[in-house]
Structure formats: structure tokens, C-alpha cells
Design a protein around this motif. Structure first.
Motif, PDB file in Angstrom:
ATOM      1  N   GLU A 198      34.145  30.495  42.200  1.00 47.53           N
ATOM      2  CA  GLU A 198      33.640  30.798  43.539  1.00 47.53           C
ATOM      3  C   GLU A 198      34.767  31.347  44.413  1.00 47.53           C
ATOM      4  O   GLU A 198      35.951  31.073  44.172  1.00 47.53           O
ATOM      5  CB  GLU A 198      33.039  29.564  44.187  1.00 47.53           C
ATOM      6  N   ARG A 212      40.003  32.792  44.619  1.00 47.79           N
ATOM      7  CA  ARG A 212      38.990  32.350  43.655  1.00 47.79           C
ATOM      8  C   ARG A 212      39.433  31.033  43.038  1.00 47.79           C
ATOM      9  O   ARG A 212      40.609  30.839  42.719  1.00 47.79           O
ATOM     10  CB  ARG A 212      38.778  33.398  42.567  1.00 47.79           C
ATOM     11  N   ASN A 243      34.972  25.814  40.271  1.00 44.47           N
ATOM     12  CA  ASN A 243      34.274  24.613  40.721  1.00 44.47           C
ATOM     13  C   ASN A 243      33.806  23.848  39.488  1.00 44.47           C
ATOM     14  O   ASN A 243      32.857  24.265  38.792  1.00 44.47           O
ATOM     15  CB  ASN A 243      33.076  25.004  41.601  1.00 44.47           C
ATOM     16  N   GLU A 260      31.514  26.801  37.672  1.00 41.64           N
ATOM     17  CA  GLU A 260      31.501  28.242  37.930  1.00 41.64           C
ATOM     18  C   GLU A 260      32.636  28.593  38.875  1.00 41.64           C
ATOM     19  O   GLU A 260      33.182  27.755  39.590  1.00 41.64           O
ATOM     20  CB  GLU A 260      30.160  28.683  38.548  1.00 41.64           C
TER      21      GLU A 260
END
Length: 228
Positions: free
Chosen positions: A106, A96, A99, A104
Motif C-alpha cells: 500500500e 510503499r 501490510n 498487500e
């Protein structure tokens, strides 16, 4: 000249200590597409039966045997890890990350190199020096050549169940193989011995039947080919 003579003598001594197995090795391998535990006929051996069994010694070890009045053939295959190879392969791990452009988190897949240990298998084939039997309270041994009438009669009258036999090996390294090994021949093969090792009159009748069936199959094939 002296050195050459010594070299020849050394070679002769090396040859003389090579193991000489009395029981002949089997003519078929475990994975061959042949009939197992069923009576077959050969122009060379007459009636015979092939038998195979796994899980002897190590999980990958097995034996293959052939039984006929002309002789018993037996091969024990000892499978072992000959070497270890390190083989790199790519695995994808889930990660993970944040971004910042999208603001968020991703999930992404990240490749990683993993070194995998791969076992390289080898094998050694052995044939026993002697095969020992205990049938109906009597002891029998087979080492080479044709099966004796007494032993053939015992095999033909063996109880209809799995039979334990004892294999005796010689001239084999102890770390490879025990000098004595007990294995089982399955009930289905034992039952075929009643035909394979039957008295001559019964054997002749069975051989005639098998030959008659073989001739019939051959005639059908020839007739089919000529009609096309």
C-alpha cells in the motif's frame, strides 16, 4: 570638557561627509496608484509627468522619476538580499510498505521536515548628483532647481522615441552602485514632455484645460452630494 569637545568635533566631521544629493528624490514610489507617463497638474509644480522603469541593475531594481519645469526628481532603488533565514516546513513523501494484515502493498504519506532557505530583501534609495542628456546632437545636464529654458526647449523637442540618459552618482559605496549608470526613459513619457516643457503660452492653455476639467469634476461631485 576636552573629551566632550572632541566628541562634538567628531560628530560634526561625520555629518559633513554624509552624501548630499543635488537631484531631489521622487515624491512617489513604484507601487503607488498614480498616473504614469501621462500629463498631470499640481498647484506646486504645474504640469508634470511620472515615469517608472524596472530591470535596472538587478532584476528587482527600478527607478522612479518626476518631470516638470519646476524641477526633475529621481530615485533609484537598489534591492539586495539582506539576510538568509532557514525556515523548516513539512513535506509529505509517498512511500510503499507491505501490510502484513492485509497481505498487500500500500502507498502511504510520510511527513518529513525540510529546511528551506528564505531570502530577506532590503533596499537602498539613491538620487543622482547630475543627470546628463544628449538631445538632437546637443549635450545638457541637470543638477538642481528649475529646468533652464534652454533645456526645457530641448526636452519639448526631443525625438519621439525612447531616450537614453546618463545618471552620475557621487558619495556612494562602489560595491553598491556604479558612479555612472545609463537608463532609458520610455517613448510615452518623452512624448508628454512636449506639453510639460512647452512654451509658456501653450503651457498656460493646457493648465487652464486641466483646471477647468478639475473644477467640472468638483462641481459634479458637489451637485451630486447636495441632491442626496
Amino acid at each position: 570638557m576636552k573629551k566632550k569637545l572632541l566628541a562634538i568635533l567628531a560628530l560634526l566631521n561625520t555629518v559633513s561627509v554624509l552624501p548630499a544629493f543635488a537631484v531631489e528624490p521622487s515624491l512617489v514610489n513604484y507601487g503607488d496608484r498614480v498616473s504614469w507617463s501621462e500629463v498631470e497638474y499640481s498647484e506646486f509644480d504645474g504640469l508634470y509627468v511620472n515615469d517608472r522603469h524596472t530591470g535596472i541593475g538587478g532584476d528587482r531594481d527600478y527607478f522612479v522619476s518626476q518631470w516638470s519645469q519646476s524641477g526633475i526628481r529621481f530615485t533609484f532603488r537598489d534591492n539586495f538580499v539582506a539576510s538568509i533565514s532557514i525556515v523548516p516546513r513539512i513535506e509529505y513523501q509517498s512511500r510503499r510498505r507491505y501490510n502484513h494484515r492485509r497481505e498487500e502493498w500500500e502507498d502511504i504519506s510520510v511527513p518529513e521536515t525540510v529546511n528551506e532557505r528564505v531570502e530577506n530583501w532590503g533596499y537602498r534609495d539613491y538620487s543622482p548628483t547630475v543627470i546628463h542628456f544628449s538631445i538632437n546632437g546637443e549635450q545638457y545636464s541637470y543638477a538642481e532647481g528649475k529646468v533652464s529654458p534652454e533645456m526645457a526647449n530641448a526636452l519639448a523637442n526631443a525625438p519621439a522615441k525612447n531616450m537614453k540618459i546618463r545618471l552620475e552618482f557621487s558619495d556612494t559605496p562602489q560595491y553598491d552602485l556604479k558612479p555612472l549608470m545609463e537608463v532609458e526613459i520610455g517613448q510615452k513619457t518623452v512624448l508628454t514632455w512636449r506639453k510639460v516643457f512647452a512654451v509658456s503660452r501653450d503651457r498656460t492653455e493646457v493648465e487652464r484645460t486641466i483646471n477647468r476639467n478639475s473644477d467640472g469634476d468638483r462641481t459634479e461631485r458637489e451637485t451630486g452630494e447636495s441632491s442626496r
